[in-house]
Motif scaffolding. Sequence first.
Motif, PDB file in Angstrom:
ATOM      1  N   ASP A   1      -5.290  -2.819 -74.262  1.00 29.84           N
ATOM      2  CA  ASP A   1      -5.711  -2.070 -73.183  1.00 29.84           C
ATOM      3  C   ASP A   1      -7.079  -2.590 -72.498  1.00 29.84           C
ATOM      4  O   ASP A   1      -7.727  -1.991 -71.727  1.00 29.84           O
ATOM      5  CB  ASP A   1      -5.937  -0.504 -73.512  1.00 29.84           C
ATOM      6  CG  ASP A   1      -6.910  -0.245 -74.407  1.00 29.84           C
ATOM      7  OD1 ASP A   1      -7.297  -1.395 -75.089  1.00 29.84           O
ATOM      8  OD2 ASP A   1      -7.211   0.989 -74.826  1.00 29.84           O
TER       9      ASP A   1
ATOM     10  N   PRO B   1       6.411   2.685 -69.107  1.00 29.07           N
ATOM     11  CA  PRO B   1       6.475   2.315 -70.368  1.00 29.07           C
ATOM     12  C   PRO B   1       6.044   0.875 -70.384  1.00 29.07           C
ATOM     13  O   PRO B   1       6.781   0.061 -69.778  1.00 29.07           O
ATOM     14  CB  PRO B   1       7.966   2.684 -70.427  1.00 29.07           C
ATOM     15  CG  PRO B   1       8.542   3.502 -69.352  1.00 29.07           C
ATOM     16  CD  PRO B   1       7.613   3.224 -68.344  1.00 29.07           C
ATOM     17  N   SER B   2       5.226   0.403 -71.347  1.00 30.52           N
ATOM     18  CA  SER B   2       4.668  -0.804 -71.247  1.00 30.52           C
ATOM     19  C   SER B   2       5.991  -1.755 -71.750  1.00 30.52           C
ATOM     20  O   SER B   2       6.902  -1.491 -72.723  1.00 30.52           O
ATOM     21  CB  SER B   2       3.808  -0.896 -72.613  1.00 30.52           C
ATOM     22  OG  SER B   2       3.509  -2.130 -72.880  1.00 30.52           O
TER      23      SER B   2
ATOM     24  N   CYS C   1       6.228   4.971 -60.325  1.00 25.15           N
ATOM     25  CA  CYS C   1       5.486   5.546 -61.166  1.00 25.15           C
ATOM     26  C   CYS C   1       4.735   6.785 -60.649  1.00 25.15           C
ATOM     27  O   CYS C   1       3.461   6.747 -60.334  1.00 25.15           O
ATOM     28  CB  CYS C   1       4.298   4.693 -61.610  1.00 25.15           C
ATOM     29  SG  CYS C   1       5.207   2.830 -62.289  1.00 25.15           S
TER      30      CYS C   1
ATOM     31  N   THR D   1      12.726   0.626 -70.303  1.00 26.10           N
ATOM     32  CA  THR D   1      12.374   0.533 -71.453  1.00 26.10           C
ATOM     33  C   THR D   1      13.639  -0.451 -72.309  1.00 26.10           C
ATOM     34  O   THR D   1      13.201  -1.116 -72.996  1.00 26.10           O
ATOM     35  CB  THR D   1      12.243   1.582 -72.437  1.00 26.10           C
ATOM     36  OG1 THR D   1      11.408   2.666 -71.559  1.00 26.10           O
ATOM     37  CG2 THR D   1      11.862   1.620 -73.547  1.00 26.10           C
TER      38      THR D   1
ATOM     39  N   GLY E   1       1.926   5.837 -64.174  1.00 25.49           N
ATOM     40  CA  GLY E   1       2.187   5.151 -65.701  1.00 25.49           C
ATOM     41  C   GLY E   1       3.627   4.535 -65.454  1.00 25.49           C
ATOM     42  O   GLY E   1       4.319   5.033 -64.941  1.00 25.49           O
TER      43      GLY E   1
ATOM     44  N   ARG F   1      -2.743  -3.129 -64.110  1.00 25.51           N
ATOM     45  CA  ARG F   1      -3.680  -1.747 -64.382  1.00 25.51           C
ATOM     46  C   ARG F   1      -5.088  -2.080 -63.525  1.00 25.51           C
ATOM     47  O   ARG F   1      -5.512  -1.301 -62.714  1.00 25.51           O
ATOM     48  CB  ARG F   1      -3.981  -1.494 -65.786  1.00 25.51           C
ATOM     49  CG  ARG F   1      -4.407  -0.372 -65.893  1.00 25.51           C
ATOM     50  CD  ARG F   1      -4.715   0.133 -67.232  1.00 25.51           C
ATOM     51  NE  ARG F   1      -5.777  -0.820 -67.672  1.00 25.51           N
ATOM     52  CZ  ARG F   1      -6.566  -0.293 -68.880  1.00 25.51           C
ATOM     53  NH1 ARG F   1      -6.156   0.515 -69.576  1.00 25.51           N
ATOM     54  NH2 ARG F   1      -7.593  -1.052 -69.467  1.00 25.51           N
TER      55      ARG F   1
ATOM     56  N   ARG G   1       2.157   2.478 -70.356  1.00 25.25           N
ATOM     57  CA  ARG G   1       2.017   3.155 -71.728  1.00 25.25           C
ATOM     58  C   ARG G   1       2.417   2.702 -72.753  1.00 25.25           C
ATOM     59  O   ARG G   1       3.440   2.214 -72.866  1.00 25.25           O
ATOM     60  CB  ARG G   1       2.666   4.763 -71.441  1.00 25.25           C
ATOM     61  CG  ARG G   1       1.888   5.682 -70.480  1.00 25.25           C
ATOM     62  CD  ARG G   1       2.752   7.034 -70.483  1.00 25.25           C
ATOM     63  NE  ARG G   1       3.968   6.807 -69.979  1.00 25.25           N
ATOM     64  CZ  ARG G   1       4.098   7.105 -68.633  1.00 25.25           C
ATOM     65  NH1 ARG G   1       3.095   7.681 -67.690  1.00 25.25           N
ATOM     66  NH2 ARG G   1       5.280   7.030 -68.050  1.00 25.25           N
ATOM     67  N   GLY G   2       1.545   2.908 -74.075  1.00 18.52           N
ATOM     68  CA  GLY G   2       1.911   2.223 -75.117  1.00 18.52           C
ATOM     69  C   GLY G   2       1.771   0.850 -75.334  1.00 18.52           C
ATOM     70  O   GLY G   2       2.194   0.170 -76.032  1.00 18.52           O
TER      71      GLY G   2
ATOM     72  N   THR H   1      -1.069   2.558 -65.347  1.00 15.67           N
ATOM     73  CA  THR H   1      -1.157   2.313 -66.828  1.00 15.67           C
ATOM     74  C   THR H   1      -0.010   1.824 -67.627  1.00 15.67           C
ATOM     75  O   THR H   1       1.036   2.781 -67.500  1.00 15.67           O
ATOM     76  CB  THR H   1      -1.959   3.561 -67.471  1.00 15.67           C
ATOM     77  OG1 THR H   1      -2.815   4.048 -66.530  1.00 15.67           O
ATOM     78  CG2 THR H   1      -2.248   3.212 -68.877  1.00 15.67           C
TER      79      THR H   1
END
Lengths: 173, 494
Positions: free
Chosen positions: B110, B80-81, B74, B32, B78, B97, B105-106, B103
């Motif tokens: 999407d 963190p985006s 992961c 992040t 997923g 994805r 996330r955030g 995925t």
Amino acid sequence: MRSVFLRNLLGGPATEAAPAADDAAMAEVADAMKRSARAALGRSLAIREVDAGSCNGCELEIHALNNPFYDVERFGLKFTASPRHADVLLVTGPVTKNMAEALRRTFDATPDPKWVVALGDCGRDGGCFAGSPAIVGGVGDVIPVDLVVPGCPPRPIDILKGLIALMDGAARA
Amino acid sequence: MMSPLATLLARGKKAARHAPWPRVAVDADAWTDAAGLLGRGECALLGLWGDGASVHMALLDEAANAVGVLTLACPDGGFPSVGAQHAPAIRLERTIRDLWGLTPRGAPDDRPWLDHGKWDGGAVIPYAFLPVEGEGLHEIAVGPVHAGIIEPGHFRFTVNGETVVRLEQRLGYVHKGVERLMVGKTLDEAAIVAGRLSGDSTVAWQIAFARSAEAALGVEVPGRAHFLRALMAEIERLANHFGDIGAVCNDATYPLLLAECGMLRERTLRAADAAFGHRLMRDRVIPGGVAGDLAPDGGDAIRSLVTFVRERFPRIVEIYDGAASLQDRTVTTGIVRPDLVRRFAAGGHVGRASGRAFDARKAFAFPPYDIVDFDTPLFGEGDVNARLWVRIREVEQSLALVSQILGRLPGGPFFVDLPRKRSGVEGMALVESFRGDCLAWLRIGADGRIERCHLRDPSWFQWPLLEAAIEGDIVADFPLCNKSFNCSYSGHDL
């Protein structure tokens, strides 16, 4: 600009219309094209190019057909912007699953009589992409194909020869 | 003081066999923080890709020309985006994805990207284009089958009168499953696929792939191989720039220059054919070196090409520069702001027309670029005209490079055998194509076969800028803008 015009006007054409002895293939193509295209379709043949998943290599060589060296319009071959104006669909690429429907619709939008040329090794059978779960296969797996021009990519002269072969076939049919 | 990238790399566990740059396994916090670093412009994003149940992020510290890869496991499917903090990552995350089921996330978007719902034969979900509201707006939908002889993609224009209010692209039509296809292939087999990622950059991509494999295996190819690769790469650059300069002028209704440039391109391809036996020089670069030596009369063919171009090209430039009707179409059209180019780390003519000088040949100076003289042209206006001028100047540079490379071509072997037995090694390469920097990354598994290979085309960071470039211009200027970028569909769609 004037000097370029003058050079082009006075310097003779770049187009390989009167091929040198070592370029007999081009002369052969020019001759055959005159005979066969006229027999089947009068003086012109409208081609709609469809990329159904190619790497763009085949497109580069199709573009070359329009450069002054090959100048395919002198044979009556013309690339159209719409399938509705086309006699021939020139299709490249392994047909991807994401393009299959667009290819089918383009085929349906082309009026009869029509011919389909599958261009390149990928158009023939998927080429090096055969077996990928993201592709359907060669062009023939989605729409009926009249002629295959192999190569990766085929040279412009081979594409021209392929179109001649198609015309010969159509003339006999 | 350590650079932000070095600080970040120090927070993870270094992979033992990753070359030439470090790869470290990090936790979600460091991941992040890396996204934050990107968002603040302290690093540039080079790539973001999935690998089984992990994601990798490649970062570039432009000031130091330092590169590092972060890896995040992961286990819960997923991560963190990155796109939440750094927009250039959004399409890459959507792709992760689609292809790997992980995925972000955030994530701010999407929607699927390469997956059009047609891979497994299930029901197709209609794609939700972004809503545009306002008085007097209407939409123009173009593609995937276009009017010209070009690749397929869909463009959704929202216009007011003639003015484009928004362009939204939808790509993925030529997705061929390249990366999945490469798994389990030998290096030689995979190189063939890499050379067909984007047909116009076949040389650059095969160099990138070969260099990543050679980095993984710790192999240095002979000097002659380096020189012949660069010779092909510069010829490829010439051919593409001639094609694009002509095409942009043609779109501004100047077919004379299309014809003139078409002749230069054809001569270039014929010289390539004479020198290397293939017009596009496909499959001439292989892991370990090059597939064949320069043809005996190849040097002469290339030298006469250079003479021909030096005679013809300046007149083309003179016509372009002196035609008011052409300049009217290209100057101030399709401007990309310098801050956008920096944020997206856009390479090639797109970056260099807007003040970003990054050039992998300079930044990493792999042979022979460490000993030949050349400049990276740089402009600041960011319009169609500037992108054309970058190409014009690059033609001049490549001509000089071709002459230098031929003049200094070392003798000796052009190929070295690769060790076949090493497994679990990872390699990475950044190579400059005519379009910009190509990133290749791979891991070699058991019996020397590809376990995972990722190829990131420069188009990934250029396509989104085309959306920005056309905003506020008229619809009729889109072909000019598009051609001045000439992004790859196939390279992007994978």
